[in-house]
Design a protein around this motif. Structure first.
Motif, PDB file in Angstrom:
ATOM      1  N   LEU A   1       0.841  -1.194   0.000  1.00  0.00           N
ATOM      2  CA  LEU A   1       0.000   0.000   0.000  1.00  0.00           C
ATOM      3  C   LEU A   1       0.878   1.245   0.000  1.00  0.00           C
ATOM      4  N   ILE A   2       0.410   2.273  -0.685  1.00  0.00           N
ATOM      5  CA  ILE A   2       1.165   3.525  -0.788  1.00  0.00           C
ATOM      6  C   ILE A   2       0.315   4.641  -0.180  1.00  0.00           C
ATOM      7  N   PRO A   3       0.800   5.313   0.877  1.00  0.00           N
ATOM      8  CA  PRO A   3       0.034   6.446   1.431  1.00  0.00           C
ATOM      9  C   PRO A   3      -0.283   7.488   0.355  1.00  0.00           C
ATOM     10  N   GLU A   4      -1.512   7.987   0.397  1.00  0.00           N
ATOM     11  CA  GLU A   4      -2.077   8.843  -0.669  1.00  0.00           C
ATOM     12  C   GLU A   4      -1.675  10.306  -0.423  1.00  0.00           C
ATOM     13  N   ASN A   5      -0.455  10.683  -0.836  1.00  0.00           N
ATOM     14  CA  ASN A   5       0.079  11.980  -0.415  1.00  0.00           C
ATOM     15  C   ASN A   5       0.333  12.989  -1.540  1.00  0.00           C
ATOM     16  N   GLU A   6      -0.365  12.848  -2.657  1.00  0.00           N
ATOM     17  CA  GLU A   6      -0.188  13.836  -3.719  1.00  0.00           C
ATOM     18  C   GLU A   6      -0.590  15.240  -3.247  1.00  0.00           C
ATOM     19  N   LEU A   7      -1.698  15.338  -2.506  1.00  0.00           N
ATOM     20  CA  LEU A   7      -2.131  16.644  -1.987  1.00  0.00           C
ATOM     21  C   LEU A   7      -1.108  17.187  -0.989  1.00  0.00           C
ATOM     22  N   SER A   8      -0.576  16.295  -0.151  1.00  0.00           N
ATOM     23  CA  SER A   8       0.416  16.718   0.852  1.00  0.00           C
ATOM     24  C   SER A   8       1.658  17.285   0.173  1.00  0.00           C
ATOM     25  N   ARG A   9       2.152  16.562  -0.843  1.00  0.00           N
ATOM     26  CA  ARG A   9       3.340  17.042  -1.577  1.00  0.00           C
ATOM     27  C   ARG A   9       3.045  18.376  -2.250  1.00  0.00           C
ATOM     28  N   GLY A  10       1.849  18.476  -2.814  1.00  0.00           N
ATOM     29  CA  GLY A  10       1.478  19.698  -3.531  1.00  0.00           C
ATOM     30  C   GLY A  10       1.481  20.925  -2.639  1.00  0.00           C
TER      31      GLY A  10
ATOM     32  N   ASN B   1       6.735   7.033   2.981  1.00  0.00           N
ATOM     33  CA  ASN B   1       5.983   7.753   1.938  1.00  0.00           C
ATOM     34  C   ASN B   1       4.850   8.588   2.533  1.00  0.00           C
ATOM     35  N   GLY B   2       4.935   8.860   3.837  1.00  0.00           N
ATOM     36  CA  GLY B   2       3.957   9.702   4.510  1.00  0.00           C
ATOM     37  C   GLY B   2       4.629  10.929   5.089  1.00  0.00           C
ATOM     38  N   PRO B   3       3.850  11.897   5.591  1.00  0.00           N
ATOM     39  CA  PRO B   3       4.439  13.109   6.159  1.00  0.00           C
ATOM     40  C   PRO B   3       5.340  12.818   7.359  1.00  0.00           C
ATOM     41  N   VAL B   4       6.342  13.667   7.541  1.00  0.00           N
ATOM     42  CA  VAL B   4       7.173  13.634   8.754  1.00  0.00           C
ATOM     43  C   VAL B   4       6.436  14.451   9.813  1.00  0.00           C
ATOM     44  N   VAL B   5       6.162  13.838  10.980  1.00  0.00           N
ATOM     45  CA  VAL B   5       5.361  14.524  12.000  1.00  0.00           C
ATOM     46  C   VAL B   5       6.084  14.580  13.347  1.00  0.00           C
ATOM     47  N   ASP B   6       5.613  15.527  14.190  1.00  0.00           N
ATOM     48  CA  ASP B   6       6.173  15.680  15.540  1.00  0.00           C
ATOM     49  C   ASP B   6       5.253  15.028  16.565  1.00  0.00           C
ATOM     50  N   GLU B   7       5.477  15.343  17.849  1.00  0.00           N
ATOM     51  CA  GLU B   7       4.711  14.706  18.931  1.00  0.00           C
ATOM     52  C   GLU B   7       3.210  14.979  18.835  1.00  0.00           C
ATOM     53  N   SER B   8       2.805  16.052  18.145  1.00  0.00           N
ATOM     54  CA  SER B   8       1.382  16.381  17.993  1.00  0.00           C
ATOM     55  C   SER B   8       0.802  15.850  16.685  1.00  0.00           C
ATOM     56  N   LEU B   9       1.588  15.043  15.964  1.00  0.00           N
ATOM     57  CA  LEU B   9       1.218  14.568  14.621  1.00  0.00           C
ATOM     58  C   LEU B   9       1.078  15.744  13.653  1.00  0.00           C
TER      59      LEU B   9
ATOM     60  N   PRO C   1       2.965  24.290   9.993  1.00  0.00           N
ATOM     61  CA  PRO C   1       2.204  24.494  11.228  1.00  0.00           C
ATOM     62  C   PRO C   1       0.700  24.503  10.965  1.00  0.00           C
ATOM     63  N   GLY C   2      -0.044  23.782  11.810  1.00  0.00           N
ATOM     64  CA  GLY C   2      -1.494  23.741  11.658  1.00  0.00           C
ATOM     65  C   GLY C   2      -1.996  22.683  10.697  1.00  0.00           C
ATOM     66  N   VAL C   3      -1.073  21.925  10.095  1.00  0.00           N
ATOM     67  CA  VAL C   3      -1.468  20.812   9.213  1.00  0.00           C
ATOM     68  C   VAL C   3      -1.017  19.513   9.881  1.00  0.00           C
ATOM     69  N   PHE C   4      -1.993  18.637  10.169  1.00  0.00           N
ATOM     70  CA  PHE C   4      -1.738  17.403  10.904  1.00  0.00           C
ATOM     71  C   PHE C   4      -2.019  16.208   9.987  1.00  0.00           C
ATOM     72  N   ALA C   5      -1.499  15.031  10.348  1.00  0.00           N
ATOM     73  CA  ALA C   5      -1.735  13.826   9.543  1.00  0.00           C
ATOM     74  C   ALA C   5      -1.946  12.643  10.468  1.00  0.00           C
ATOM     75  N   ALA C   6      -2.818  11.717  10.065  1.00  0.00           N
ATOM     76  CA  ALA C   6      -3.089  10.532  10.881  1.00  0.00           C
ATOM     77  C   ALA C   6      -3.613   9.405  10.009  1.00  0.00           C
ATOM     78  N   GLY C   7      -3.424   8.170  10.495  1.00  0.00           N
ATOM     79  CA  GLY C   7      -3.926   7.002   9.785  1.00  0.00           C
ATOM     80  C   GLY C   7      -2.971   6.562   8.689  1.00  0.00           C
ATOM     81  N   ASN C   8      -3.529   5.879   7.681  1.00  0.00           N
ATOM     82  CA  ASN C   8      -2.681   5.274   6.643  1.00  0.00           C
ATOM     83  C   ASN C   8      -2.033   6.286   5.703  1.00  0.00           C
ATOM     84  N   VAL C   9      -2.480   7.540   5.726  1.00  0.00           N
ATOM     85  CA  VAL C   9      -1.803   8.567   4.930  1.00  0.00           C
ATOM     86  C   VAL C   9      -0.446   8.893   5.555  1.00  0.00           C
ATOM     87  N   LEU C  10      -0.322   8.611   6.858  1.00  0.00           N
ATOM     88  CA  LEU C  10       0.903   8.903   7.603  1.00  0.00           C
ATOM     89  C   LEU C  10       1.882   7.730   7.508  1.00  0.00           C
ATOM     90  N   HIS C  11       1.402   6.543   7.807  1.00  0.00           N
ATOM     91  CA  HIS C  11       2.155   5.293   7.611  1.00  0.00           C
ATOM     92  C   HIS C  11       1.140   4.166   7.637  1.00  0.00           C
TER      93      HIS C  11
END
Length: 419
Positions: free
Chosen positions: A255-264, A274-282, A287-297
Motif C-alpha cells: 500500500l502507498i500512502p495517498e500523499n499527492e495533496l500533501s506534496r502539492g 511515503n507519509g508526512p514527517v510529523v512531531d509529537e502532535s502529529l 504548522p497547523g497541518v496534521f496527519a493521521a492514519g494510513n496517509v501517515l504510515h
C-alpha cells in the motif's frame, strides 16, 4: 466558506479525528470525502476482527465504521460527500469540487490529512506477460465481490501476502473459487500472523515465500500464470518455474500512502514511509497541518488508526486555541537494530500533552529480541519480543512522567538488541 478545521478523508481516520476534535470543543469542522458515503475502505471489509482494542469487542468493517459514523452524526460536523479535493495551499485554502456544491474554496485555520492509502498496481510492479482481463488488485476484487456482488474469478493465483491478499484468499474460497497458491516475493509474509493461520492454513491454501510471478498468459482473459523462485537479489532463478492454469490474478503487493495533496502543499515526506514527517502532535512540517492514519504510515489494525487520529484531532484543537508555538526544542528520535522508521519522527518534550505512543516497524523477521527506549543514557522502557516482523507494527509508550524526570533532555533513542 470558512472553517476552524477541515479534515480531508471520511474513512476511519477522518471520522475519529472529527469526533475527537468536536469532543475537545471545536464547533466549526468539515469532513471532505470523495466517495458517496462515509466509512472509507471499511465499507467493503465485511470480515470480522475489527474493534478488539478500541471497542473491546469483535466487529466487521461496516459495523466499526458505523459506530464512528453514528458518533459524528450526533455532532454538528459538516460533511461534504462525493467531493474531490483539487488542491490545498500552504495557507490552508482547500479547493474542492462536488456534484452538489460545484467548486468551493474552504478556508481553514487547521487541516487534518486523513486520505488513507492506495494499492500498488500491476504497472507499479512491472510483471511481464500479456494484458488480458482478470488481473485485479486485491482491494478492487474485494469491492467487486462484497459491494457490487460480482464474482471476479474461479481459479485464482494471488501475488503478495499482505493482509488484503490473505483475506481475499479466504473470501474467494468461501465464494466457491479455487485459490491455487499465494506467492510472496519476500522470504516472510507481509500480513498478520492471525490472517496467515485463519485465511491460508485453515483452508489448505499453499503460501510460497521467495516466489514471484514471471509471466501472465491469455488473450481476452487470463488463461495461466507462471511463478518462479527468487534468489537473495529478488531475481527469478531459472528452472524453478511453476505454471498454474487459472482465470484470475489478484495483486496484494503493498500500500502507498495517498500523499499527492500533501506534496502539492509542500509537506515534508519521509522517504521510508511515503507519509508526512510529523512531531509529537502529529503535526507536519507546515504548522497547523496534521496527519493521521494510513496517509501517515500504513497500519495493520484500524483500532490504532482511530487512536492516532483522535490524538491528531485533539492536537488540532490545541493549535486552534494557542496558535503557532514560538521556540521549539525538537529532539529527533534516533534508532538502531533493524528499525526502519518511527512515528513521530521528533518530539518537543515541553509540548507533550498526553502519554505518547511511539510506533515503528522493523525491516526483517527477528526472534528473541529486547526493545529499549532511552531518554539520555537511561533505558526507561525495556520489552522482550519473542518475534518481530515487518507485517506487525510495534509500539512503545512514552509517558509525561518519564519526560518530566529527564529535564534538559537531548537524546531519545530506540534500540533492538539480542535477548
Amino acid at each position: 466558506m470558512k472553517y476552524e478545521l477541515v479534515i480531508i478523508g471520511g474513512g476511519p481516520a477522518g471520522l475519529s479525528a472529527a469526533n475527537a476534535a468536536w469532543e475537545a470543543g471545536c464547533r466549526s469542522i468539515c469532513i471532505v470525502e470523495r466517495d458517496r458515503e462515509l466509512g472509507g475502505i471499511l465499507n467493503q471489509c465485511i470480515h470480522n476482527g475489527f474493534g478488539l482494542h478500541y471497542f473491546k469487542e469483535e466487529l466487521t468493517g461496516p459495523e466499526y465504521a458505523g459506530r464512528f459514523i453514528d458518533m459524528v452524526g450526533q455532532t454538528g460536523v459538516d460533511v461534504r460527500l462525493d467531493a474531490m479535493v483539487l488542491d490545498i495551499t500552504p495557507d490552508k485554502h482547500v479547493h474542492i469540487v462536488s456534484s452538489e456544491g460545484g467548486y468551493e474554496d474552504l478556508e481553514a485555520k487547521a487541516v487534518i490529512l486523513a486520505m488513507g492509502c492506495r494499492e500498488r498496481t500491476r504497472g507499479a510492479i512491472a510483471i511481464p506477460g500479456t494484458r488480458p482481463a482478470g488481473v485485479f488488485t486485491a482491494g478492487a476484487a474485494q469491492r467487486y465481490l462484497n459491494i457490487e456482488g460480482y464474482m471476479v474469478g474461479r481459479r485464482v493465483v494471488i501475488l503478495g501476502s499482505g493482509d488484503i491478499g490473505l483475506i481475499m484468499a479466504r473470501r474467494m474460497t468461501l465464494e466457491g473459487a479455487k485459490v491455487l497458491v499465494v506467492a510472496e516475493l519476500l522470504p516472510y509474509s507481509g500480513g498478520l500472523k492471525r490472517n496467515i493461520v485463519q485465511c491460508l492454513n485453515d483452508f489448505d491454501i499453499p503460501l510460497k515465500l521467495s516466489h514471484t510471478v514471471v509471466n501472465i498468459e491469455g488473450k481476452e482473459r487470463v488463461s495461466g500464470v507462471t511463478i518462479a523462485e527468487v534468489g537473495p537479489d529478488r531475481k527469478p532463478i531459472p528452472g524453478t518455474e511453476i505454471h498454474y492454469d487459472c482465470d484470475t490474478l489478484l495483486l496484494s503487493c503493498g500500500l502507498i500512502p495517498e500523499n499527492e495533496l500533501s506534496r502539492g502543499m509542500g509537506v515534508e515526506i519521509s522517504p521510508v514511509t511515503n507519509g508526512p514527517v510529523v512531531d509529537e502532535s502529529l503535526q507536519t512540517s507546515i504548522p497547523g497541518v496534521f496527519a493521521a492514519g494510513n496517509v501517515l504510515h500504513v497500519h495493520d489494525l484500524v483500532d490504532y488508526v482511530s487512536e492516532e487520529a483522535a490524538a491528531a484531532g485533539r492536537a488540532a484543537v490545541r493549535y486552534l486555541a494557542q496558535g503557532e508555538t514560538g521556540e521549539r526544542h525538537e529532539i529527533p528520535i534516533t534508532f538502531e537494530g533493524g528499525i526502519r522508521y518511527t512515528v513521530p519522527a521528533s518530539i518537543d518534550p515541553k509540548l507533550v500533552q498526553d502519554d505518547l505512543v511511539l510506533r515503528f516497524r522493523v525491516g526483517g523477521v527477528m526472534k528473541k529480541r529486547v526493545v529499549k527506549l532511552y531518554l539520555g543514557d537511561e533505558a526507561v522502557v525495556s520489552r522482550k519480543r519473542p518475534v518481530m516482523a515487518p507485517g506487525e507494527m510495534e509500539e512503545l509508550k512514552l509517558t509525561k512522567d518519564m519526560l518530566a524526570a529527564h529535564p534538559g533532555l537531548s537524546r531519545i533513542h530506540i534500540t533492538v538488541e539480542e535477548a
